[in-house]
Design a protein around this motif. Sequence first.
Motif, short mmCIF file in Angstrom:
data_model
loop_
_atom_site.label_atom_id
_atom_site.label_comp_id
_atom_site.label_asym_id
_atom_site.label_seq_id
_atom_site.Cartn_x
_atom_site.Cartn_y
_atom_site.Cartn_z
N ALA A 1 -39.05 28.15 -43.01
CA ALA A 1 -37.80 28.86 -42.75
C ALA A 1 -36.72 27.91 -42.24
N TRP A 2 -35.49 28.20 -42.62
CA TRP A 2 -34.30 27.56 -42.05
C TRP A 2 -33.24 28.65 -41.92
N SER A 3 -32.05 28.33 -41.44
CA SER A 3 -31.10 29.38 -41.12
C SER A 3 -30.68 30.19 -42.33
N GLY A 4 -30.65 29.57 -43.50
CA GLY A 4 -30.16 30.27 -44.68
C GLY A 4 -31.20 30.65 -45.70
N ALA B 1 -32.47 40.05 -49.61
CA ALA B 1 -31.62 39.06 -48.97
C ALA B 1 -32.36 38.44 -47.79
N TRP B 2 -32.21 37.12 -47.62
CA TRP B 2 -32.83 36.45 -46.48
C TRP B 2 -32.35 37.04 -45.17
N SER B 3 -31.09 37.36 -45.06
CA SER B 3 -30.57 37.92 -43.82
C SER B 3 -31.26 39.23 -43.46
N ALA B 4 -31.56 40.05 -44.48
CA ALA B 4 -32.24 41.32 -44.22
C ALA B 4 -33.69 41.08 -43.81
N ARG B 5 -34.33 40.09 -44.44
CA ARG B 5 -35.72 39.79 -44.09
C ARG B 5 -35.81 39.26 -42.65
#
Length: 571
Positions: free
Chosen positions: A261-264, A276-280
Amino acid sequence: MGRPRNRKQQRRPVGRRDFLRRSGAAMLAAASVPLLQACGGGGGDNGADPGAPQSAVISFVHGVASGDPLSNAVILWTRVTPPAGATTAAAVTVDFFVATDPAMTALVKTGRVGTDASRDYTVKIDADGLRPDTTYYYRFSAAGVFSPIGRTKTLPVGDAGRLRLAVVSCASLAHGYFNAYRRIAERADLDLVVHLGDYIYEYGTGDYGDVRSYEPSNEILTLSDYRTRHAQYKRDADLQEVHRQHAMVAIWDDHEFANDAWSGGAGNHTEGAEGAWSARVAAALQAYYEWMPVRITDPANLRKNNRSFALGNLVDLIMLEERVNARSQQIYRNALSFGNFTQSGDYLDPARQVLGTEEENWLAGKLRGSTAKWKLVGQGVMFAQLKSVGGVVADGGGTFFNPDQWDGYQPARDRVYDVIKGGAGAPAVNNVVILTGDIHSSFAADLSQDPNNGDVASGGYDGDTGAGSRAVELVATSVTSPGAIDPKGIAAAALKLANPHLKYVDLTERGYMLLDIDATRVVSEWWYVDTVTSRSTSQSMGHAVQIGDGANRLSAGAQTAARPNPPALAP
């Protein structure tokens, strides 16, 4: 640690998360919810635990836990399993009790809270008004049913005298049984357990390990998925017991979200196909804060998890977030996801971050401002250089294995060294001990920016005397997650040959670290279980090292004695 980045295309590839397996072979060849009311927002996923026993009455099948202790407070946690047939909207009233004796007769604090499906029926109490350096016992009740009794301890103030901490990381349920947790639970004289991440793993059944199956069987993506996986872990008897007997301070690494994992994003996340990564990340964070006995650092940004704990005047424990808040994407040069890179090109970009500017400044302030004898920095990925081919900085530094650890972010690491070394009017910071997980192996390292350069006067390091070392790093092996197959230690010896700052390397054994700390030294012991493929009561000490006050380098250590007459374990 875990599986490689290209897992979507191939079921069992070998990659960066198994890099020590491959590097070992190469070396062998070369050698021959904070507060309850803050946990909210179910968003439609009720997180029901499919493996939990169904009952006509309320139950506490996930045990109890405590964490993030202060000198006057500690987080107390449990989860209520509603009766069979209860509606997901039904609220449950829960009472809690804190006492100074295991029989729960000398009560010092009681209270009542509510929980419901919006927080997956978890309960978190920030129990304050407690005395420093004191062992307490606690339990919960709902609808006339009592939870197991738990045991916790507040932090000392002033002269702490002596501290004993267990350090763990990387518990892949699919790879076996948590015998290390049980052995830690049995140590009544511990002050604290420090968990350095990969508390859960995100994979589906059979993706990575096949000793035990996962719930749900698929790779976890949604809030319901992450809640169910946490629930499965919390039903494990050995994990329940370590939580029941000891307070824990935990940070996450990558598998609480997804591998690398990383921020994006993450190596094990396909944007779009897996949402979406943000939702996960949001789903993973909500489940984590619901199911773990931790406080929220910043309600406005749940991705922050850095925080610190003062253990009297003896230890400042500084815990770092290194994954989803500010980390820059890893640079991988080949299809196998890792390895054999040099410090050149994009690797030398000072804009690439592990902590981010805000957390870097926070860490600098904590280190420079600490008045404690020892500064313990708990973090996820190996800080020391780890090379397949040694080399001095002037010649590019050599050839490195793993761009996911600090080797892949050398300018960011140099900025931390700048703080430790002092300069520009700031004094050097002594007695820094970095505690690390992630790598499924045991390491003890002197920390030098140029460890292959034998000229100490030019910023190098003397591997025989330790001169030039600025701090030390102690790397805990995994609870279950696999390391290298190196029974004769040949690969470990080759790593030490290429990396003279590595004073202890074991690539094979599973277990935990035990730290014994007083004003004169820190002793680290690596304790190993005999197996993870079945439950076992056997353990043995594998090695010990010592760091003397002001030395900032490793020396030989010996097994320490248990603290006499510790408070009784919870019944």
